[in-house]
Motif scaffolding. Structure first.
Motif, PDB file in Angstrom:
ATOM      1  N   LEU A 162     -48.005   3.457   7.120  1.00 47.43           N
ATOM      2  CA  LEU A 162     -49.160   3.999   7.829  1.00 47.43           C
ATOM      3  C   LEU A 162     -49.149   3.543   9.281  1.00 47.43           C
ATOM      4  CD1 LEU A 162     -51.984   3.330   5.192  1.00 47.43           C
ATOM      5  CD2 LEU A 162     -50.527   5.342   5.406  1.00 47.43           C
ATOM      6  N   LEU A 163     -49.431   4.464  10.185  1.00 43.90           N
ATOM      7  CA  LEU A 163     -49.508   4.176  11.613  1.00 43.90           C
ATOM      8  C   LEU A 163     -50.938   4.416  12.067  1.00 43.90           C
ATOM      9  CD1 LEU A 163     -46.291   6.094  12.760  1.00 43.90           C
ATOM     10  CD2 LEU A 163     -46.479   3.674  12.146  1.00 43.90           C
TER      11      LEU A 163
ATOM     12  N   GLU B 277     -48.874  14.002  10.158  1.00 44.15           N
ATOM     13  CA  GLU B 277     -49.871  13.592  11.147  1.00 44.15           C
ATOM     14  C   GLU B 277     -51.258  13.987  10.659  1.00 44.15           C
ATOM     15  OE1 GLU B 277     -49.215  13.593  15.363  1.00 44.15           O
ATOM     16  OE2 GLU B 277     -47.365  14.747  15.111  1.00 44.15           O
ATOM     17  N   GLN B 278     -52.153  13.025  10.633  1.00 48.23           N
ATOM     18  CA  GLN B 278     -53.565  13.216  10.314  1.00 48.23           C
ATOM     19  C   GLN B 278     -53.785  14.040   9.041  1.00 48.23           C
ATOM     20  OE1 GLN B 278     -56.125  14.130  13.718  1.00 48.23           O
ATOM     21  NE2 GLN B 278     -54.407  13.689  15.081  1.00 48.23           N
ATOM     22  N   PRO B 279     -53.370  13.524   7.897  1.00 52.01           N
ATOM     23  CA  PRO B 279     -53.602  14.260   6.649  1.00 52.01           C
ATOM     24  C   PRO B 279     -55.078  14.446   6.338  1.00 52.01           C
ATOM     25  CG  PRO B 279     -52.930  11.997   6.184  1.00 52.01           C
ATOM     26  CD  PRO B 279     -52.744  12.209   7.655  1.00 52.01           C
ATOM     27  N   GLU B 280     -55.925  13.616   6.962  1.00 49.09           N
ATOM     28  CA  GLU B 280     -57.358  13.654   6.671  1.00 49.09           C
ATOM     29  C   GLU B 280     -58.126  14.677   7.494  1.00 49.09           C
ATOM     30  OE1 GLU B 280     -56.967  10.851  10.210  1.00 49.09           O
ATOM     31  OE2 GLU B 280     -55.811  11.349   8.411  1.00 49.09           O
TER      32      GLU B 280
ATOM     33  N   THR C 190     -52.390   8.292  10.988  1.00 45.46           N
ATOM     34  CA  THR C 190     -53.745   8.562  10.511  1.00 45.46           C
ATOM     35  C   THR C 190     -54.782   7.743  11.272  1.00 45.46           C
ATOM     36  OG1 THR C 190     -55.168   8.520   8.548  1.00 45.46           O
ATOM     37  CG2 THR C 190     -53.489   6.809   8.699  1.00 45.46           C
ATOM     38  N   HIS C 191     -56.026   8.222  11.197  1.00 51.42           N
ATOM     39  CA  HIS C 191     -57.189   7.469  11.696  1.00 51.42           C
ATOM     40  C   HIS C 191     -58.119   7.087  10.554  1.00 51.42           C
ATOM     41  CE1 HIS C 191     -56.465   8.324  15.986  1.00 51.42           C
ATOM     42  NE2 HIS C 191     -56.111   9.534  15.611  1.00 51.42           N
ATOM     43  N   SER C 192     -57.734   7.390   9.315  1.00 50.51           N
ATOM     44  CA  SER C 192     -58.667   7.312   8.197  1.00 50.51           C
ATOM     45  C   SER C 192     -58.765   5.913   7.608  1.00 50.51           C
ATOM     46  CB  SER C 192     -58.245   8.299   7.099  1.00 50.51           C
ATOM     47  OG  SER C 192     -59.097   8.178   5.983  1.00 50.51           O
TER      48      SER C 192
ATOM     49  N   TYR D 245     -50.363  -1.163  13.494  1.00 50.56           N
ATOM     50  CA  TYR D 245     -51.364  -0.821  14.497  1.00 50.56           C
ATOM     51  C   TYR D 245     -50.656  -0.722  15.839  1.00 50.56           C
ATOM     52  CZ  TYR D 245     -55.515  -0.919  17.432  1.00 50.56           C
ATOM     53  OH  TYR D 245     -56.472  -0.607  18.339  1.00 50.56           O
ATOM     54  N   LEU D 246     -50.781   0.430  16.486  1.00 47.20           N
ATOM     55  CA  LEU D 246     -50.141   0.655  17.777  1.00 47.20           C
ATOM     56  C   LEU D 246     -51.179   0.600  18.877  1.00 47.20           C
ATOM     57  CD1 LEU D 246     -48.258   2.242  15.568  1.00 47.20           C
ATOM     58  CD2 LEU D 246     -47.097   3.003  17.630  1.00 47.20           C
ATOM     59  N   ASP D 247     -50.792  -0.038  19.965  1.00 47.86           N
ATOM     60  CA  ASP D 247     -51.713  -0.225  21.084  1.00 47.86           C
ATOM     61  C   ASP D 247     -50.927  -0.124  22.378  1.00 47.86           C
ATOM     62  OD1 ASP D 247     -54.027  -0.667  22.440  1.00 47.86           O
ATOM     63  OD2 ASP D 247     -54.304  -2.739  21.792  1.00 47.86           O
TER      64      ASP D 247
END
Length: 529
Positions: free
Chosen positions: A26-27, A422-425, A455-457, A492-494
């Motif tokens: 997960l990213l 990308e973004q399955p949610e 994802t952002h979920s 976690y990417l920043d």
């Protein structure tokens, strides 16, 4: 299987960032922090290893949704003087190195050779891509291979060279396990030879500086399914002193080819297992027909999922329908059906007679039957809402349903492949997002690939952590599968100082993070409460 990818000077990534790939990876991160960059790097690797395309614009698997814009656009800070480096690591436990026909130099299928059995556990392939002003294009300047984490050799190329140079690391432990025949001259006339056996390590001292490839392709990447093209394979080389010369056994050259070409072929095969599902999935048109031949680029728009549902095994349709409809799965409120129908020509006289209701004889009935038999059979995917018998087209239901169906197909229908999603949610209710966590766990069954999810979920992640915790405590609900920490990687990417950093957040057997969450990582919920 690919176990890690390291990226340097690609898009927003400057200094090398390493992403270890687990079955579920997960990213996370805020917008524009480089989550998609990891996926695009794998798409670029597909272009390099499968198409020798270093100046990629629109990618084969990304279709219209991923246009990298060429090397000068995607190299970090658009600085063409930088070296772009990709390194892919492999688990080689179940991967055989290729063998080559000694006459033709091409790969031999099914050739039994256990020479390296038990000696190779892992490998890496690292490529360096540079811009050449003289050639007006990027090229692969360095192709390096490592076995069991140690470099075993590399191929280098610079514009203007007749071929690519090869360097073999004689200090690699593997050479101490391999023996070769050499034919040593016994007199100056060249008519007498003595056959001896020598360790590979002892033969490579002079070999590094006396061989090269005559490949004129203009870069360091070798040709797959082919042995390296040697320039001096039949010359005598000094061995055991300047006055002692020997002709080396062809097996040595063959092994070097296998060790350098084989891992690259394995990387090519593994990156091509990845299909890419973009963040905005298209709905199939009302008169939709799948293409005659599979087109992997259609996955980027989500249409590849509808293609597979329509032409694939109906058991997949039933499985997807079950996941959509069951209360303990995604619980979307809909089930999916694949219906078959005949396309009738209403102007056919025999059919018109039947439809008119007037009397007709047995000959008319036979004509009508023949007209029906001639009419083509079509298939259509429809959705049925809970408690209803009405069949709806994908265009007639909410946006979230059409968005999630290709995700379900990508996970359940590609059991032997890897997927990037990308973004399955996107556009789905939080309860459905939670169910996506169980869907990913279900996707692990019978799969030897990777599910790489941007994802952002928070809901999806919390369900995965819960299943880790329940698996440890042996409290899994009936019908659900657990997860162990080794199957999950969370990154976690920043961005800091205009460069992307990737930080892994390790998970314990209790379903907790061993590393502290970065500032702002899902803090909104806590703040609002």
């Amino acid at each position: 299987m690919i176990t890690a990818i390291s990226i340097e000077n690609f898009k927003g990534i400057g200094e090398k960032q390493k992403i270890e790939l687990r079955p579920i990876t997960l990213l996370f991160g805020a917008n524009s922090t480089g989550k998609s960059t990891i996926l695009h790097a794998l798409l670029y690797a597909q272009e390099i290893f499968a198409r020798r395309n270093y100046d990629a614009g629109q990618t084969a698997r990304g279709g219209e949704f991923v246009d990298l814009g060429g090397f000068c656009n995607f190299v970090h800070n658009r600085d063409a003087h930088r070296n772009l480096v990709l390194r892919l690591e492999l688990d080689m436990d179940y991967t055989d190195l290729p063998s080559f026909d000694p006459e033709l130099g091409t790969e031999v299928d099914g050739f039994p050779d256990d020479r390296f059995k038990g000696l190779i556990e892992s490998a890496y392939v690292e490529i360096t891509v540079r811009w050449s002003r003289s050639m007006g294009r990027p090229y692969c300047s360095i192709y390096e291979v490592g076995i069991n984490e140690d470099r075993i050799g590399k191929i280098t190329y610079e514009p203007g060279q007749a071929g690519a140079g090869i360097e073999v690391n004689r200090e690699h432990p593997l050479w101490s396990h391999l023996e070769y025949d050499v034919f040593v001259k016994t007199d100056d006339s060249g008519s007498g030879f003595e056959k001896r056996q020598c360790k590979g390590k002892d033969l490579l001292t002079k070999l590094q500086s006396s061989i090269h490839t005559s490949d004129a392709s203009g870069d360091a990447l070798p040709d797959w399914q082919s042995s390296l093209n040697w320039g001096f394979a039949n010359e005598f080389v000094p061995i055991g002193g300047a006055d002692r010369k020997a002709r080396l056994d062809a097996a040595l050259y063959h092994d070097i080819s296998r060790l350098l070409v084989g891992p690259g072929q394995a990387v090519r095969d593994e990156v091509l297992k990845f299909d890419y599902l973009g963040p905005l999935r298209d709905k199939p048109a009302r008169n939709y027909e799948p293409p005659r031949y599979p087109d992997p680029s259609r996955w980027s728009s989500g249409l590849g999922g509808w293609d597979e549902l329509q032409v694939g095994d109906e058991t997949l349709t039933n499985e997807v329908s079950e996941w959509l409809g069951r209360a303990d799965r995604l619980s979307t409120g809909y089930t999916l059906q694949r219906i078959s129908y005949r396309e009738l020509d209403v102007s056919d006289p025999s059919l018109a007679a039947v439809m008119s209701g007037r009397g007709f004889d047995e000959a008319d009935l036979e004509d009508a039957k023949m007209a029906l038999a001639r009419s083509p059979i079509r298939q259509r995917l429809v959705l049925v809402a809970d408690g209803s018998k009405e069949r709806l087209m994908p265009h007639d239901v909410g946006e979230g349903i059409s968005q999630v169906i290709p995700v379900v197909v990508a996970i359940l229908g590609h059991r032997k492949k890897s997927v990037m999603i990308e973004q399955p949610e996107l556009h789905v209710h939080p309860a459905v997002q939670t169910g996506l966590g169980d869907l990913l766990i279900e996707g692990l069954r019978d799969r030897d690939g990777i599910m790489l999810i941007e994802t952002h979920s928070e809901h999806l992640l919390l369900r995965l952590l819960r299943r880790v915790r329940e698996a440890t405590a042996k409290t899994l609900p009936d019908g659900h599968f657990g997860l162990i920490p080794d199957q999950l990687a969370v990154y976690y990417l920043d961005t800091a100082e205009q460069a992307i950093t990737a930080r892994q957040l390790r998970v314990t057997e209790d379903g907790e993070f061993l590393d502290r969450w970065p500032k702002g990582f899902f803090e909104e919920r806590i703040d609002e409460i």
